[in-house]
Motif scaffolding. Structure first.
Motif: not given
Length: 499
Positions: A429-443
């Motif tokens: 669950q934590n990793a999913n949130n980290v990857l979500s943050i990476e995606l927000i920044c990458a976009l």
């Protein structure tokens, strides 16, 4: 319809039952084996042969002989006394998996339970009646005694269930559904709770999420590479074949496919000679996590079809052998391995986030801010990711290296496998949130560099993701974006971007 034999259940099938509400039924052959095993136990009781768990006490009480007239009370007392779990309930998907896996184990015909027990377990699955099962209280040896006791309570009309979105007393729901509470016979209580189905069920649900997350992490990393003008040479197949790990080769291949045709990625020497490890070593790091996940998958599919109670009934009752198949060590080690594997996906993702927001490491606006200084942009998103990966490091401490003796030292080594499985789920669950943050920044980074220059596959992903996370034009409450993105990723079918 998923057909159970006790020996052939796959992760693909369990996924259909858990999340697509596929119905389940046993084969006639497996139910015949169950009946023969029950008849063997019945003869043992009638002949007054002394067999552990049938006409003896449990654990340290294994030397206490139980009178034939008290055999049924013995089983009910076992369930009630062992239903001492605490904490928040397992997710319904896990409770559902526990029902399915316990039925599948009993279908092997080594447990001595009546066919009606399996039929009732599968009725609960098919009617979506899910026991309320507290998450804490299992040592993971002598089986998942406390969690499975809460499951078994439902069969006798006690405890609680989740039904149609509500938490209700079991007896009420059983009556509404026309299901009469069962009276447990010899060995049936023990057969229901002496197994690894809590840790395995939690492990299955965690693995299915981890597998999806691992695929998504590669696509998200590809978008990050475009935002940072990453160097594609490091993904050349020759490099990865030279090392020889198939999962590393496959990860590099998928990244190359995602970035095919991109005008944002570069060749070595065009802007810089080499990228930082969090970009350049994606195949090596992600590939190693895939190796661990492949190991976990193999162990889960064995355990899903394993006889894990004690004693086991063989040769039509001529051999009733006490052993230790309830010991959860194989799954405990696998869950600890999965914890580390997924924590590393989050760790390297957080380092890519840092490269996206740190103006000293890129040529993007500081912290991807639309107005640096006045607007903080993604500055604190990186803080959040850092906190999550730090928490994961504590959760990744292996549970399987711990053991506390129980039952007056009769059960003197335990696996803690259910703790490992629960912590693995939290890490995911934590990793999913980290990857979500990476995606927000990458976009945002890709937007600065030019969406029209993106590869076809990453651009299609960008356009879908932008429906969930709008462009950062001014500061806003970014926790809402992370939550929305995380929820979207859990539901996303990545296959459409992998074709």
């Amino acid at each position: 319809m998923v057909i159970l034999t006790g020996n052939t259940l796959t992760l693909a099938e369990i996924k259909k039952v858990l999340f697509e509400k596929e119905k389940v039924e046993p084969t006639e052959e497996s139910m015949l084996a169950v009946k023969e095993s029950y008849n063997a136990v019945k003869r043992i009781v009638e002949e007054e042969r002394v067999i552990y768990g049938i006409n003896t006490g449990f654990g340290k009480f294994s030397d206490v002989l139980i009178n034939q007239k008290d055999v049924k009370d013995l089983q009910l007392n076992l369930i009630r006394s062992h239903a001492c779990g605490v904490g928040e309930p397992f997710p319904e998907s896990v409770s559902r998996a526990m029902l399915l896996l316990r039925a599948n184990a009993l279908l092997k015909g080594f447990s001595g339970a009546r066919p009606i027990i399996i039929e009732r377990l599968l009725e609960l699955v098919n009617r979506e009646i899910h026991p309320v099962i507290p998450q804490q209280g299992s040592l993971g040896a002598s089986g998942d005694l406390a969690p499975l006791s809460h499951l078994a309570l439902v069969l006798v009309g006690e405890g609680e269930v989740f039904y149609k979105g509500k938490r209700r007393p079991s007896i009420e729901v059983l009556m509404e559904e026309g299901l009469t509470p069962l009276t447990l016979e010899a060995k049936e209580g023990l057969a229901l709770i002496n197994g690894t189905q809590a840790m395995t069920a939690m492990g299955v649900v965690a693995y299915l999420e981890a597998e999806k997350l691992a695929y998504q992490s590669e696509l998200i990393a590809a978008v990050t590479m475009e935002g940072l003008n990453g160097i594609i040479d490091a993904f050349n197949e020759k490099i990865h074949l030279a090392r020889g790990y198939q999962q590393q080769v496959d990860t590099a291949k998928r990244i190359r496919a995602y970035l095919s045709g991109s005008q944002l990625i570069t060749k070595q020497g065009e802007i810089r000679v080499q990228d930082a490890y969090s970009i350049r070593c994606i195949p090596q790091v992600h590939g190693a996590s895939w190796q661990a996940l492949d190991y976990v998958k193999e162990k889960l599919e064995i355990e899903m079809n394993a006889a894990t109670d004690n004693p086991l009934v063989f040769d039509e009752g001529e051999s009733v052998i006490s052993g230790g198949n309830f010991h959860g060590q194989p799954i405990a080690l696998a869950m600890d391995f999965m914890k580390i594997a997924v924590a590393e996906l989050a760790n390297i993702s957080e380092r890519r986030i840092e490269r996206l927001v740190n103006p000293q490491l890129n040529d993007l606006p500081p912290f991807l801010s639309p107005e640096p200084g006045l607007q903080s942009g993604a500055m604190i998103l990186q803080y959040c990711a850092a906190a999550l990966v730090s928490e994961n490091k504590t959760l990744a401490h292996p549970a399987s290296v711990d053991s506390i003796p129980s039952s007056a030292n009769q059960e003197d080594h335990v696996s803690m496998g259910t703790i490992a499985a629960r912590h693995a789920y939290q890490i995911i669950q934590n990793a999913n949130n980290v990857l979500s943050i990476e995606l927000i920044c990458a976009l945002q980074a890709a937007e600065f560099k030019g969406v029209e220059k993106m590869a076809d596959k990453t651009k299609a992903f960008y356009l879908e993701a932008r429906k969930i996370v709008p462009s950062i034009t001014k500061d806003r409450i970014f926790s809402k974006d992370t939550e929305a993105c995380s929820t979207w990723l859990k539901k996303l079918d990545i296959n459409s971007f992998m074709l």
